[in-house]
Write a protein that holds these residues in place. Structure first.
Motif, short mmCIF file in Angstrom:
data_model
loop_
_atom_site.label_atom_id
_atom_site.label_comp_id
_atom_site.label_asym_id
_atom_site.label_seq_id
_atom_site.Cartn_x
_atom_site.Cartn_y
_atom_site.Cartn_z
N MET A 32 0.83 -1.21 0.00
CA MET A 32 0.00 0.00 0.00
C MET A 32 0.86 1.26 0.00
O MET A 32 0.51 2.27 -0.61
CB MET A 32 -0.95 0.00 1.20
CG MET A 32 -2.16 -0.91 1.03
SD MET A 32 -3.42 -0.66 2.33
CE MET A 32 -2.61 -1.42 3.72
N LEU A 86 -0.18 3.86 -2.89
CA LEU A 86 -1.11 4.85 -2.36
C LEU A 86 -0.73 6.26 -2.82
O LEU A 86 0.35 6.76 -2.46
CB LEU A 86 -1.13 4.78 -0.84
CG LEU A 86 -2.20 5.61 -0.11
CD1 LEU A 86 -3.60 5.11 -0.46
CD2 LEU A 86 -1.97 5.55 1.40
N ALA A 122 -4.11 2.43 5.39
CA ALA A 122 -4.05 3.34 4.24
C ALA A 122 -4.16 4.79 4.71
O ALA A 122 -3.36 5.66 4.31
CB ALA A 122 -5.17 3.02 3.25
#
Length: 455
Positions: free
Chosen positions: A323, A327, A368
């Motif tokens: 992630m 991201l 996240a």
């Protein structure tokens, strides 16, 4: 005052495995458990902490290099370095807020107990650093040490209420009777877990999905046991990291052992706390008739032994690295604090009633968001580190951490305080409302308890 602060710093510097036995012994004597029982309780708690720290250290020392190998293998280049919670704690305690945080938090805890706005006796003095960390960042962004101290106090009040609220569910899920977790990192994720849990309840079919390791173990026998789950996840992490067969097998067996050993160490710690918890309840019952149940506030380490907590956390280690790469807006390279992911889930698991699927969904969303929060707070943490004369990693221009740099409550407090007096007043109002609501719940619980006793 300097002498008092020096005494607190000396005890704090001894570390939890020495500090906690001293605190437990003093509590035991005050609560009249007897000197012998108090000594035994203190030593047992200390040994429990040593055991927990050894096993957590074993997990950290094996997960850390695996995470670094993932970073090197996939050529990740992110500009903000995750320096880990020990560095964050050192930075927090080295700040101006950190110098007064221990006596200040003890005073706040006493006031809250006397006003029935908490049921928790927070003996986890070491983890006051979470509140100091928030205060240090607020002091920088507002250029006011007073605002920093106020922010630290309000952070503690909010976390104390959350600790009380989650204690019954913690007892049900983790079998930790008489214990609450006023932990600044773990407690911050409770509101998020409640919101996500409620949203999942609204989705047909999805709301019926439940991953329960106890049911899996009953269905699959040995293949559903924590030792097998941990070993398989360890093997997967080793393979993703690109290890050779030997290190892959070592990592698998090590993480399988971690899932077995942590609950055993937590059980030993609980053995030492049980007489103190019973004595505290008896003490309150005799002297304060209008009080509900009293909890002993401890480090979240005692709660990470739940099999769902550890299993979900191990799944999220490689996912977190992945992630971080994909991201948009993230600049944090997760590394040192990947091993603290289980602490994030200690209070999430009770809030989702031990449902592994909901815990995993909550974890993906919170990590996240946490990476973006850590990116956002990294300039403040870097400034705090420079002010504390922290030795920056070679080549690092900016630092952060998952614990507490990715803490959503810290982020909210910092940015509300940045508004100025209005923001601080809003924050104070939220803390006060939570404390008053908690008092009403405590008084209601006390009335019900006394009605049962009278009958």
């Amino acid at each position: 005052m300097d002498t008092v602060l020096a005494a607190f710093k000396f005890v704090q510097g001894l570390g939890p495995s020495v500090m906690m036995p001293i605190i437990i012994f003093i509590l035991g004597v005050i609560l009249k458990t007897g000197v012998g029982k108090a000594i035994r309780a203190g030593l047992t708690v200390g040994i429990g902490f040593i055991g927990l720290n050894l096993v957590i250290g074993l997990m950290s020392s094996n997960l850390g290099p695996a995470a670094q190998q993932m970073v090197e293998r996939y050529g990740l280049s992110l500009s903000v370095i995750d320096v880990g919670w020990p560095a964050a704690a050192a930075i927090a305690f080295a700040s101006t807020v950190g110098t007064v945080i221990i006596p200040l938090c003890l005073l706040i805890n006493i006031i809250m107990l006397l006003t029935n706005t908490t049921q928790t006796v927070d003996v986890d003095i070491w983890d006051y650093w979470h509140f100091a960390f928030t205060g240090a960042l607020v002091a920088i962004i507002t250029d006011s040490q007073i605002f920093g101290i106020i922010a630290a106090v309000l952070n503690m009040i909010i976390i104390m209420v959350i600790a009380d609220y989650t204690a019954p569910a913690l007892e049900k899920t983790n079998d930790l009777a008489g214990i609450s977790l006023p932990h600044g990192f773990s407690g911050a994720y409770v509101p998020i877990a409640l919101i996500i849990n409620k949203m999942i309840d609204m989705i047909p079919v999805v709301r019926n999905i439940n991953i329960d390791l106890n049911k899996i173990q009953n269905k699959f026998g040995v293949f559903g046991e924590p030792v097998l789950v941990g070993s398989v996840l360890g093997l997967i992490i080793g393979i993703v990291a690109g290890y050779d067969i030997g290190p892959v097998l070592t990592l698998g067996i090590t993480l399988g052992g971690v899932l077995v050993l942590i609950p055993k160490m937590a059980a030993m710690l609980m053995e030492g706390l049980l007489p103190i918890s019973d004595a505290a309840s008896e003490f309150i019952e005799k002297r304060f008739k209008n009080r509900g149940k009293i909890y002993i506030g401890l480090d979240s380490a005692i709660g990470i032994g739940h099999p769902i907590t550890l299993a979900v956390s191990l799944i999220l280690v490689p996912l977190t690295v992945f992630m971080a790469v994909i991201l948009p807006g993230n600049k944090v390279l997760p590394f040192a604090d990947l091993a603290v992911i289980p602490f994030m889930f200690v209070l999430i698991i009770p809030m989702v009633n031990g449902n592994g699927f909901r815990a995993l969904v909550t974890g993906i969303l919170t990590i996240a968001a946490g990476l973006l929060i850590a990116t956002n707070l990294s300039p403040l943490m870097t400034t705090a580190a420079i002010n504390a004369k922290f030795k920056m990693p070679e080549g690092a221009m900016a630092i952060s951490s998952i614990c507490d740099g990715a803490n959503p409550l810290t982020w909210a407090i910092v940015h509300l305080s940045d508004i100025g007096v209005i923001g601080v007043c809003i924050l104070a109002a939220v803390a006060l409302i939570m404390a008053v609501m908690n008092r009403k719940r405590i008084m209601k619980e006390a009335d019900e308890l006394h009605a049962v006793n009278d009958n």
